[in-house]
Design a protein around this motif. Structure first.
Motif, PDB file in Angstrom:
ATOM      1  N   PHE A  84       0.853  -1.196   0.000  1.00 19.86           N
ATOM      2  CA  PHE A  84       0.000   0.000   0.000  1.00 19.86           C
ATOM      3  C   PHE A  84       0.879   1.233   0.000  1.00 19.86           C
ATOM      4  O   PHE A  84       2.050   1.172   0.351  1.00 19.86           O
ATOM      5  CB  PHE A  84      -1.027   0.006   1.151  1.00 19.86           C
ATOM      6  N   LYS A  92      -3.779   3.660  -1.449  1.00 18.49           N
ATOM      7  CA  LYS A  92      -4.015   2.611  -2.449  1.00 18.49           C
ATOM      8  C   LYS A  92      -3.437   1.303  -1.939  1.00 18.49           C
ATOM      9  O   LYS A  92      -2.248   1.198  -1.665  1.00 18.49           O
ATOM     10  CB  LYS A  92      -3.379   2.973  -3.780  1.00 18.49           C
ATOM     11  N   THR A  94      -2.693  -2.498  -3.029  1.00 19.85           N
ATOM     12  CA  THR A  94      -2.473  -3.258  -4.259  1.00 19.85           C
ATOM     13  C   THR A  94      -2.303  -4.733  -3.931  1.00 19.85           C
ATOM     14  O   THR A  94      -1.461  -5.095  -3.103  1.00 19.85           O
ATOM     15  CB  THR A  94      -1.217  -2.752  -5.005  1.00 19.85           C
ATOM     16  N   SER A 109      -5.774  -2.445 -13.038  1.00 15.86           N
ATOM     17  CA  SER A 109      -4.431  -1.883 -13.076  1.00 15.86           C
ATOM     18  C   SER A 109      -3.884  -2.005 -14.486  1.00 15.86           C
ATOM     19  O   SER A 109      -4.376  -2.804 -15.281  1.00 15.86           O
ATOM     20  CB  SER A 109      -3.540  -2.670 -12.111  1.00 15.86           C
ATOM     21  N   GLN A 114      -2.812  -7.363 -11.391  1.00 16.95           N
ATOM     22  CA  GLN A 114      -3.002  -6.526 -10.202  1.00 16.95           C
ATOM     23  C   GLN A 114      -4.415  -5.963 -10.129  1.00 16.95           C
ATOM     24  O   GLN A 114      -5.029  -5.645 -11.138  1.00 16.95           O
ATOM     25  CB  GLN A 114      -2.021  -5.357 -10.193  1.00 16.95           C
ATOM     26  N   ARG A 115      -4.878  -5.822  -8.885  1.00 21.52           N
ATOM     27  CA  ARG A 115      -6.121  -5.106  -8.612  1.00 21.52           C
ATOM     28  C   ARG A 115      -5.863  -4.213  -7.408  1.00 21.52           C
ATOM     29  O   ARG A 115      -5.014  -4.507  -6.561  1.00 21.52           O
ATOM     30  CB  ARG A 115      -7.272  -6.071  -8.303  1.00 21.52           C
ATOM     31  N   HIS A 116      -6.611  -3.100  -7.360  1.00 22.88           N
ATOM     32  CA  HIS A 116      -6.404  -2.095  -6.315  1.00 22.88           C
ATOM     33  C   HIS A 116      -7.688  -1.812  -5.541  1.00 22.88           C
ATOM     34  O   HIS A 116      -8.788  -2.010  -6.053  1.00 22.88           O
ATOM     35  CB  HIS A 116      -5.943  -0.768  -6.928  1.00 22.88           C
ATOM     36  N   ASP A 118      -8.788   1.661  -3.373  1.00 20.77           N
ATOM     37  CA  ASP A 118      -8.452   2.992  -2.876  1.00 20.77           C
ATOM     38  C   ASP A 118      -9.319   3.292  -1.665  1.00 20.77           C
ATOM     39  O   ASP A 118     -10.556   3.183  -1.742  1.00 20.77           O
ATOM     40  CB  ASP A 118      -8.683   4.057  -3.952  1.00 20.77           C
TER      41      ASP A 118
END
Length: 145
Positions: A84, A92, A94, A109, A114-116, A118
């Motif tokens: 993060f 964020k 990750t 992403s 990858q996925r995030h 927030d």
């Protein structure tokens, strides 16, 4: 008058980079991660403490490091599942193999797997969902960084 060197020792605060992300020297272990979290500005510090606690509670033997001015969590010194970092208005999170999580974290992403997520100051934090993602992510092969 005493002419010996009597400079006062000064505690230097870590520099905040663009978006308020703390500049922390690269290092392995809990100490640099805690230094990063302690330097997170304002409300983000409490969120960083909460994220770190969730990760450690979910994966008690997690390996920690700071690389590229952000904390990394994994199962070894070069096998990472989550990081993060601070941005101006959010933190964020990750997940390096986020497309393998069920459900996938909400944000795509430019990196295919990858996925995030927030997290903004007033966002509710779904600890149950985060714990599930952390548990799933820690069971997947780690990402080299």
């Amino acid at each position: 008058m005493n002419t010996t060197n009597t400079k006062k020792s000064r505690t230097t605060e870590p520099k905040l980079l663009s978006g308020g992300n703390p500049q922390i020297p690269k290092g392995d272990g809990d100490e640099p991660v805690q230094a990063y979290i302690a330097a997170m500005p304002g409300w983000k510090r409490g969120l960083g403490e909460r994220l770190d606690r969730l990760i450690v509670d979910t994966v008690p033997d997690v390996h920690k490091a700071v690389k590229w001015n952000q904390p990394f969590y994994g199962d070894g010194p070069d096998s990472w599942f989550l990081t993060f970092r601070c941005f101006t208005k959010y933190v964020k999170v990750t997940f390096f193999r986020g497309t393998s999580l069920d459900p996938e974290p909400p944000e795509a992403s430019k990196h295919p797997e990858q996925r995030h997520l927030d997290l903004h100051e007033d966002d509710p934090v779904d600890e149950e969902q985060l714990t599930s993602w952390i548990k799933q992510a820690s069971a997947l092969p780690g990402e080299k960084h």
